[in-house]
Design an enzyme around this catalytic site. Structure first.
Site, mmCIF file in Angstrom:
data_model
loop_
_atom_site.group_PDB
_atom_site.id
_atom_site.type_symbol
_atom_site.label_atom_id
_atom_site.label_comp_id
_atom_site.label_asym_id
_atom_site.label_seq_id
_atom_site.Cartn_x
_atom_site.Cartn_y
_atom_site.Cartn_z
ATOM 1 N N ASP A 33 0.843 -1.263 -0.012
ATOM 2 C CA ASP A 33 0.071 -0.020 0.138
ATOM 3 C C ASP A 33 0.961 1.341 0.020
ATOM 4 O O ASP A 33 2.062 1.266 0.479
ATOM 5 C CB ASP A 33 -0.878 0.030 1.188
ATOM 6 C CG ASP A 33 -2.049 0.969 0.908
ATOM 7 O OD1 ASP A 33 -2.396 1.333 -0.148
ATOM 8 O OD2 ASP A 33 -2.954 1.220 2.126
ATOM 9 N N HIS A 50 2.295 3.354 -9.041
ATOM 10 C CA HIS A 50 2.010 1.810 -9.304
ATOM 11 C C HIS A 50 3.363 1.059 -9.876
ATOM 12 O O HIS A 50 3.834 0.135 -9.630
ATOM 13 C CB HIS A 50 0.880 1.372 -10.058
ATOM 14 C CG HIS A 50 -0.534 1.823 -9.180
ATOM 15 N ND1 HIS A 50 -0.801 1.524 -8.094
ATOM 16 C CD2 HIS A 50 -1.455 2.576 -9.718
ATOM 17 C CE1 HIS A 50 -1.741 1.961 -7.515
ATOM 18 N NE2 HIS A 50 -2.631 2.654 -8.513
ATOM 19 N N LEU A 144 9.594 -21.575 -3.872
ATOM 20 C CA LEU A 144 8.669 -20.584 -3.285
ATOM 21 C C LEU A 144 7.171 -20.610 -3.908
ATOM 22 O O LEU A 144 7.327 -20.539 -5.093
ATOM 23 C CB LEU A 144 9.412 -19.021 -3.578
ATOM 24 C CG LEU A 144 8.251 -17.892 -3.131
ATOM 25 C CD1 LEU A 144 8.291 -17.967 -1.686
ATOM 26 C CD2 LEU A 144 8.994 -16.846 -3.668
HETATM 27 C C1 IPE Z 1 -5.787 -2.785 -0.304
HETATM 28 O O1 IPE Z 1 -5.156 -1.388 -0.509
HETATM 29 C C2 IPE Z 1 -5.501 -3.480 -1.735
HETATM 30 C C3 IPE Z 1 -4.201 -3.581 -2.190
HETATM 31 C C4 IPE Z 1 -2.931 -3.227 -1.973
HETATM 32 C C5 IPE Z 1 -4.201 -4.281 -3.762
HETATM 33 P P1 IPE Z 1 -6.324 -0.392 -0.527
HETATM 34 O O2 IPE Z 1 -5.450 0.868 -0.886
HETATM 35 O O3 IPE Z 1 -7.113 -0.579 -1.688
HETATM 36 O O4 IPE Z 1 -7.141 -0.477 0.670
HETATM 37 P P2 IPE Z 1 -8.133 0.865 1.387
HETATM 38 O O5 IPE Z 1 -8.857 1.149 0.356
HETATM 39 O O6 IPE Z 1 -7.198 1.818 1.948
HETATM 40 O O7 IPE Z 1 -8.823 0.002 2.550
HETATM 41 C C1 IPE Z 2 -1.803 0.224 -3.316
HETATM 42 O O1 IPE Z 2 -1.321 1.530 -3.551
HETATM 43 C C2 IPE Z 2 -1.766 -0.425 -4.595
HETATM 44 C C3 IPE Z 2 -3.050 -0.840 -5.003
HETATM 45 C C4 IPE Z 2 -4.208 -0.728 -4.159
HETATM 46 C C5 IPE Z 2 -3.388 -1.347 -6.381
HETATM 47 P P1 IPE Z 2 -2.729 2.421 -3.581
HETATM 48 O O2 IPE Z 2 -2.893 2.953 -4.811
HETATM 49 O O3 IPE Z 2 -3.791 2.178 -2.553
HETATM 50 O O4 IPE Z 2 -1.797 3.651 -2.511
HETATM 51 P P2 IPE Z 2 -2.381 5.009 -1.552
HETATM 52 O O5 IPE Z 2 -3.131 4.366 -0.611
HETATM 53 O O6 IPE Z 2 -3.478 5.347 -2.308
HETATM 54 O O7 IPE Z 2 -1.477 5.848 -1.335
HETATM 55 MG MG MG Z 3 -4.034 2.337 -0.529
#
Ligand code: IPE
Ligand code: IPE
Ligand code: MG
Length: 253
Positions: A33, A50, A144
């Protein structure tokens, strides 16, 4: 000497020290995240965040493999992530293709076995084919276990398991009173794999966001503040070392 006695002999280790093998998790799960916040911080488009995140991903997979950890589960795209802007979803879908195109040879060579957690049928045709092929190509590998959660939701996974079990009961292959915790585990995507020992979520958020609800029942949680694109192997080692110092009790004394 049994496991509990052994645990008593384990000593606290200083931060930064290399993780010791006997206290290594068998199964690590990571909620990757913070890509969006990383992009914002650098005044870049979210898709660049990303993309940068996949660089971290490569390093972390390699390191996990080098350490000889049994299973690694990565949250790449949740069932809720469809709610993001179409442009961002498209960028993430493209990254799936790019990631497998550049990594699959090395992963296969390293004997990594890839499994996709989640419902592939809702994905675009091209992504579905690439993921299917990665699973088939590496299906007999014995190294793995790399689980990548794409269009994954923990509740959806449990509902799917319940439906499969109900169908078995309907067909007379299983009696309702025979349904055990193991029966449920056997109908999850991760069947045959150990439960998650260590869950890491980067970016400081402290929630599961529907990730591996069943498998995380007794996992140790670590929430590094660092955003996923800035997460390093050194930081990962610190998480593993911290895991080694946790006292896992499983409800016991
Ligand atoms: C969880 O992260 C999903 C992934 C990392 C793929 P999100 O950023 O989507 O989750 P919330 O919305 O903060 O709970
Ligand atoms: C996690 O990064 C990746 C995915 C959910 C695919 P985010 O895009 O959720 O990053 P933040 O939470 O907005 O910083
Ligand atoms: Mg996020």
């Amino acid at each position: 000497m049994n496991r509990t006695q052994l645990r008593g002999l384990w000593h606290l280790r200083k931060a930064g020290e290399k993780p010791r093998e006997e206290r290594m998790p068998r199964h690590v799960a990571i909620i990757m995240d913070g890509n969006g916040r990383w992009a914002k911080k650098h005044r870049l488009n979210v898709s660049r965040g990303h993309r940068q995140g996949t660089e971290t991903l490569r390093e972390i997979i390699r390191h996990t493999d080098d350490l000889g950890i049994e299973a690694l589960s990565l949250y790449a795209f949740s069932t809720e992530n469809w709610n993001r802007p179409a442009e961002e979803v498209a960028a993430l879908m493209q990254l799936i293709l790019d990631f497998f195109a550049s990594e699959i040879d090395e992963l296969d060579e390293k004997n990594v076995r890839i499994l996709i957690l989640g419902d592939k049928s809702a994905l675009p045709e091209q992504q579905r084919a690439v993921l299917q092929e990665a699973e088939e190509r590496t299906g007999k590998n014995t190294g793995l276990r790399l689980n990548i959660a794409i269009n994954y939701g923990g509740r959806a996974e449990l509902a799917r398991a319940a439906a499969e079990i109900a169908a078995l009961a309907r067909d007379g292959k299983l009696k309702p009173e025979e349904v055990s915790e193991q029966t449920v585990a056997d109908h999850l995507y991760t069947r045959g794999q150990p439960d998650v020992d260590l869950l890491i979520r980067t970016s400081g958020e402290m929630r599961l966001s529907n990730f591996l609800l069943y498998q995380n029942a007794y996992a140790e949680f670590i929430f590094p503040e660092v955003l996923w694109p800035d997460f390093t192997v050194a930081e990962y080692d610190r998480c593993l070392a911290a895991f080694g110092r946790r006292d896992r009790r499983y409800g016991g004394r």
